[in-house]
Scaffold this motif. Structure first.
Motif, mmCIF file in Angstrom:
data_model
loop_
_atom_site.group_PDB
_atom_site.id
_atom_site.type_symbol
_atom_site.label_atom_id
_atom_site.label_comp_id
_atom_site.label_asym_id
_atom_site.label_seq_id
_atom_site.Cartn_x
_atom_site.Cartn_y
_atom_site.Cartn_z
ATOM 1 N N LYS A 119 2.093 6.345 -7.032
ATOM 2 C CA LYS A 119 0.926 7.047 -7.590
ATOM 3 C C LYS A 119 1.052 8.562 -7.415
ATOM 4 N N SER A 120 1.713 8.987 -6.350
ATOM 5 C CA SER A 120 1.856 10.436 -6.134
ATOM 6 C C SER A 120 2.704 11.095 -7.224
ATOM 7 N N HIS A 124 0.512 9.351 -11.227
ATOM 8 C CA HIS A 124 -0.875 9.790 -11.481
ATOM 9 C C HIS A 124 -1.642 8.846 -12.402
ATOM 10 N N ASN A 125 -1.290 7.581 -12.357
ATOM 11 C CA ASN A 125 -1.993 6.564 -13.142
ATOM 12 C C ASN A 125 -2.040 5.317 -12.261
ATOM 13 N N GLU A 126 -3.232 4.964 -11.781
ATOM 14 C CA GLU A 126 -3.356 3.874 -10.813
ATOM 15 C C GLU A 126 -2.841 2.543 -11.342
ATOM 16 N N MET A 127 -3.185 2.208 -12.591
ATOM 17 C CA MET A 127 -2.762 0.916 -13.127
ATOM 18 C C MET A 127 -1.243 0.824 -13.232
ATOM 19 N N ALA A 178 0.891 2.614 -11.500
ATOM 20 C CA ALA A 178 1.419 2.630 -10.133
ATOM 21 C C ALA A 178 1.320 1.237 -9.501
ATOM 22 N N GLU A 179 0.214 0.528 -9.753
ATOM 23 C CA GLU A 179 0.076 -0.840 -9.248
ATOM 24 C C GLU A 179 1.170 -1.741 -9.811
ATOM 25 N N LYS A 218 0.828 -1.213 0.000
ATOM 26 C CA LYS A 218 0.000 0.000 0.000
ATOM 27 C C LYS A 218 0.864 1.265 0.000
ATOM 28 N N PHE A 234 2.534 1.606 -3.413
ATOM 29 C CA PHE A 234 1.560 2.064 -4.414
ATOM 30 C C PHE A 234 1.293 3.561 -4.262
ATOM 31 N N LEU A 235 1.034 4.014 -3.043
ATOM 32 C CA LEU A 235 0.720 5.438 -2.825
ATOM 33 C C LEU A 235 1.905 6.335 -3.168
#
Length: 189
Positions: free
Chosen positions: A28-29, A32-35, A37-38, A21, A24-25
């Protein structure tokens, strides 16, 4: 060779549960793309786990942060390059569009039939061999087909095509400043 023993707290499941987690955060910061970043977080945790199998580490967080940072940097650099290429392509397309717009806006129908253009056409045709000029004149100003010209002058259709092509080539050069008009007036299907 005996298998390496790993501490239970360094099993992949423990590392994944503990750090996914926050990894990922962190990514992502910046991404700016969740997929994406995952993917980066998961790949980084796998790389970290593989690395600590061979290298004893007391505190894995600095190593994890370094891996996350490098993977995120690689992704952002790649995205930056893609955007630069897209921008260059877009700029070239915009320049070409602006040129076509400007050219068409500058197209004055009164100039098309101007004495200057007609003088250029006449001088060019006069500079050509008589047969070439005559065939072109019959074709473009007399609205005769190649077959009709060939019959009238008792020559082959291929000869007619050759003379028309020769005339068009000469006119294309002398009317280079009026190229769109050249195509409008002298090219027939």
């Amino acid at each position: 060779m005996p298998a390496k023993l790993t501490r239970p707290e360094n099993s992949f499941n423990n590392i994944y549960m503990r750090y996914y987690k926050k990894s990922f955060l962190f990514v992502k910061s910046y991404i700016h793309n969740e997929m994406v970043a995952e993917d980066i977080a998961s790949e980084s945790l796998i790389k970290l786990w593989q690395w600590i199998q061979d290298n004893p580490v007391e505190n894995i967080e600095p190593m994890l942060l370094s891996i996350l940072r490098n993977k995120a940097l690689d992704y952002l650099r790649h995205e930056s390059m893609k955007q630069q290429v897209i921008t260059r392509i877009s700029e070239k397309q915009n320049e070409e569009l602006a040129l076509r717009l400007s050219s068409l806006e500058d197209c004055n129908p009164n100039e098309i039939f101007s004495k200057e253009v007609m003088d250029i056409v006449q001088r060019t045709l006069q500079s050509l061999p008589e047969q070439t000029s005559r065939i072109f004149t019959l074709s473009r100003f007399g609205n005769k087909t190649n077959r009709e010209i060939a019959c009238e002058l008792n020559i082959s259709i291929k000869d007619v095509e050759y003379h028309i092509s020769k005339s068009l080539k000469a006119l294309r050069k002398t009317l280079k400043d009026y190229l769109p008009l050249f195509y409008f007036f002298f090219y027939h299907m």
